[in-house]
Motif scaffolding. Structure first.
Motif, short mmCIF file in Angstrom:
data_model
loop_
_atom_site.label_atom_id
_atom_site.label_comp_id
_atom_site.label_asym_id
_atom_site.label_seq_id
_atom_site.Cartn_x
_atom_site.Cartn_y
_atom_site.Cartn_z
N LYS A 238 0.84 -1.20 0.00
CA LYS A 238 0.00 0.00 0.00
C LYS A 238 0.88 1.25 0.00
N ALA A 239 1.92 1.24 0.85
CA ALA A 239 2.80 2.41 0.95
C ALA A 239 3.48 2.69 -0.38
N LEU A 240 3.74 1.63 -1.16
CA LEU A 240 4.37 1.83 -2.48
C LEU A 240 3.49 2.68 -3.38
N GLY A 241 2.18 2.60 -3.16
CA GLY A 241 1.26 3.38 -3.99
C GLY A 241 0.95 4.75 -3.42
N MET A 242 1.55 5.08 -2.30
CA MET A 242 1.25 6.38 -1.66
C MET A 242 2.38 7.37 -1.90
N ALA A 243 2.04 8.65 -1.87
CA ALA A 243 3.07 9.68 -1.94
C ALA A 243 3.75 9.73 -0.58
N PRO A 244 5.10 9.93 -0.57
CA PRO A 244 5.80 9.99 0.73
C PRO A 244 5.14 10.95 1.71
N ALA A 245 4.73 12.11 1.22
CA ALA A 245 4.14 13.11 2.11
C ALA A 245 2.85 12.60 2.74
N GLU B 278 8.66 -4.89 7.61
CA GLU B 278 7.60 -4.15 6.92
C GLU B 278 7.59 -2.70 7.37
N GLY B 279 7.81 -2.47 8.66
CA GLY B 279 7.90 -1.10 9.18
C GLY B 279 9.04 -0.34 8.52
N VAL B 280 10.16 -1.02 8.34
CA VAL B 280 11.32 -0.39 7.70
C VAL B 280 10.97 0.00 6.26
N ILE B 281 10.30 -0.90 5.54
CA ILE B 281 9.95 -0.60 4.15
C ILE B 281 9.03 0.63 4.10
N CYS B 282 7.97 0.62 4.92
CA CYS B 282 7.03 1.76 4.92
C CYS B 282 7.76 3.05 5.29
N SER B 283 8.63 2.98 6.31
CA SER B 283 9.31 4.19 6.76
C SER B 283 10.30 4.68 5.71
N CYS B 284 11.00 3.76 5.06
CA CYS B 284 11.94 4.17 4.01
C CYS B 284 11.21 4.85 2.87
N LEU B 285 10.03 4.31 2.53
CA LEU B 285 9.26 4.94 1.45
C LEU B 285 8.81 6.34 1.87
N ALA B 286 8.46 6.48 3.14
CA ALA B 286 8.00 7.79 3.64
C ALA B 286 9.11 8.83 3.60
#
Ligand SMILES: Cc1cc2nc3c(=O)[nH]c(=O)nc-3n(C[C@H](O)[C@H](O)[C@H](O)COP(=O)(O)O)c2cc1C
Ligand code: FES
Lengths: 455, 156
Positions: A38-45, A109-117
């Motif tokens: 899901k985070a991959l499809g979101m804008a970092p902001a 998974e937290g690391v992936i989401c946070s890195c994307l952010a």
């Protein structure tokens, strides 16, 4: 309904009692890695926005708002790094270890989401050296995730989305939990903290913008993305939101790691959830947030375990590690024990902390052993201050907060148990006879110990 | 010529490409040495200096900072007993006494048969299962006399 029977859904460590590692297949079967997709499809902001809305505050000790920290990254400066703080060395704190040993993929998974952010392509997990098992489990889980294409280049098949993750082990130094020391250690040097500013978000690892967060903070991120900021905020006390892990140790009947809302009171935590004081002894004092925070006496424990609740009682929530001491514990001995920890762990860079922690330890040990002088109390008071930020010769005057952490318990013990310090000095000995034996609670009672010497 | 690290070159190079700077392999390579040899000798420090691309003095600086790096040989099973507050109030000192009287294992000493050595360490993150100790790489908590006997019996 009492607190103990109240049921809260546990999301961080749902099966803590079973103490088993949840490997990749089981994690995915339970809906794992959906939030990374899901985070991959979101804008970092937008990811940062949700985290900001949730009110998430760092679980490592300082309680700094995570979304705000992420917002400090300077625009357009790359590469950026994420460093996960798994150094967990604050005495009393033992929550990140089960998180990593049991649910390694929730951290990945937290690391992936946070890195994307934060738009970082490389992350490090800095695990303290003593956590052999956690490091082994994390390493194996990282390899599983690489093999599936969840980590590495073009994660989940998305072109241009890269997240590399390295598990890095420390080697036994509490100071490496301090964020700037963690980075110098990761760079391959002695773990020396640096003066801030510049903050790591501007100039961190290898001089590049770096975000440092505690393990539990990072694990919270996918849960927030899944269920939304409002879900997270459904457990709120003032400005402390979300369920968190409380590590409880010492003289309670059921010590352990508990996932609870910040509205739970310290009293309920001790007497209800942890079953009360062992052997039905009396409570002497409590350290509510890891060994560096000021102590609380029994009349002060009817407080919510939030940053604000504990602060109102004159202490700090810190890493939400509760240490409970019953009446067999000599407070002078206890603070001497802690002062040894800080003296040993001071990195030695700056004078107030290096000399101050050694000085306090020597004086405290002398008093405990019966050689104290009345003037010692004034000297201690001068060095340690009132157990508040900025007071005394160390707090606020050292490169990092280890100096403060060394001074606060001493200042607080002097304030809370002044009479007992005086008693030690007047009697010329510790009034707690055979305390080693009593504190152990009968666990080691056999012939060998019948004539145990007073320590 | 490296002797201690001679078979580890590939492993080290695979590690080095994972970090933006070669210097970062300092701790991992020191761990490699310690896991293989049990401790870190002067000879080993010299080899690590070559591999990392720095001086022996800098390697020594790092080794001496981190308490887990051993600068002299330890027993086959090195015991790290926590004596920080949560463990200390739950019997860590009794554990130490028991290790000494029953098993002849003393602080900062290697037993004559080379089987055990003991060191007191600061909090090892096992406070809720105090008293706790590490034997080699394995954590043991809620220690009791019988439990200690059983743990040690499993150490050849
Ligand atoms: C002496 C000292 C030791 C610390 N040890 C830890 C630690 O073991 N784990 C941790 O997460 N944070 C530790 N911290 C706090 C970190 O510096 C940093 O604030 C934290 O990792 C930030 O993450 P958070 O915002 O997610 O809490 C320590 C701080 C100091 C001053
Ligand atoms: S105090 Fe012993 S493990 Fe934390």
């Amino acid at each position: 309904m009492t607190t103990a029977t109240a049921q809260w859904e546990r999301v961080l460590l749902p099966n803590i009692e079973q103490d088993q590692t949840e490997w990749l297949d089981a994690y995915v079967a339970g809906g794992g890695y959906e939030m990374a997709r899901k985070a991959l499809g979101m804008a970092p902001a937008d990811i940062i926005g949700v985290v900001k809305d949730s009110g998430l505050r760092g679980r490592g000790g300082a309680g700094f708002p995570t979304g705000m920290k992420w917002g400090f990254l300077p625009q357009g400066l790359f590469p950026r790094y994420l460093a996960v703080n798994a150094d967990e060395s604050e005495p009393g704190t033992c929550k990140d270890r089960p998180l990593m040993e049991q649910r390694p993929h929730s951290l990945i998974e937290g690391v992936i989401c946070s890195c994307l952010a934060i738009e970082a392509q490389q992350a490090f997990i800095y695990i303290r050296g003593e956590y052999y098992k956690a490091a082994r489990v994390m390493q194996q889980a990282v390899e599983e995730a690489y093999a599936k294409g969840f980590l590495g280049k073009n994660i989940f098949g998305q072109q241009g989305k890269n997240v590399d993750l390295v598990v890095h082990r420390g080697a036994g130094a509490y100071i490496c939990g301090e964020e700037t020391a963690l980075l110098t250690s990761l760079e391959g040097y002695r773990g020396y903290p640096k003066l801030k500013p510049p903050f790591p978000a501007v100039s961190g690892l290898y001089g590049k913008p770096t975000i440092i967060n505690n393990v539990e903070t990072i694990v919270d991120v996918p849960h927030i993305l899944r269920r939304g900021a409002d879900w997270f905020k459904s457990w709120t006390h003032e400005r402390t939101t979300g369920m968190r892990l409380y590590s409880v140790s010492g003289h309670v009947k059921k010590p352990g790691v508990y996932e609870l809302p910040p509205t739970v009171t310290l009293k309920d935590l001790i007497y209800d959830i942890c079953g009360g004081i062992r052997n039905d002894h009396e409570l002497k004092f409590v350290i509510p947030g890891g060994s560096s925070v000021p102590w609380l006496k029994p009349h002060q424990i009817d407080i919510p375990m939030s940053h604000e609740g504990v602060a109102a009682a004159g202490s700090m929530l810190g890493s939400s590690a509760v240490m409970v001491m019953d009446h067999t514990v000599c407070p002078v001995w206890a603070v001497a024990n802690l002062s040894h920890f800080y003296h040993h762990e001071s990195c030695g860079q700056c004078t107030p902390c290096r000399e101050g922690s050694a000085w306090m330890h020597k004086i405290l040990r002398r008093i405990e052993q019966g050689g104290g002088r009345m003037e010692d109390l004034d000297t201690l008071r001068d060095i340690a201050g009132e157990g508040k930020p900025g007071s005394g010769m160390i707090s606020g005057k050292s490169i990092c907060a280890l100096g403060d952490a060394a001074a606060w318990p001493v200042g607080s013990a002097l304030g809370q148990f002044h009479d007992e310090f005086v008693e030690h000095i007047e009697k010329g000995c510790c009034p707690y006879k055979n305390k080693r034996y009593w504190m152990a609670g009968g666990r080691f009672v056999n012939e060998t110990f019948e004539k145990m010497p007073v320590l | 010529m490296p002797t201690i690290l001679k078979d580890r070159t590939d492993e080290i190079e695979r590690l080095a490409v994972r970090y933006p700077s070669r210097r970062s392999i300092m701790l991992p390579v020191l761990w490699m040495v310690q896991q293989q040899e049990g401790w870190i000798s002067q000879q080993a420090m010299a080899e690590v200096a070559d591999v990392v691309g720095t001086t022996v003095a800098e390697v020594y600086e790092v080794v001496s900072f981190y308490t887990m790096f051993q600068q002299r040989p330890v027993g086959r099973h090195h015991i790290a007993l926590c004596d920080t507050l949560a463990c200390a109030i739950c019997g860590a000192m009794e554990v130490a006494e028991y290790l000494k009287t029953k098993h002849g294992i003393e602080k900062k000493k290697v037993t004559p048969d080379g089987r055990f050595s003991l060191e007191f360490v600061e909090c090892i993150g096992a406070c809720s299962i105090a008293p706790a100790m590490l034997v080699g790489e394995t954590l043991h908590g809620n220690l009791t006399p019988d439990g200690i006997d059983a743990i040690l019996a499993q150490c050849p």
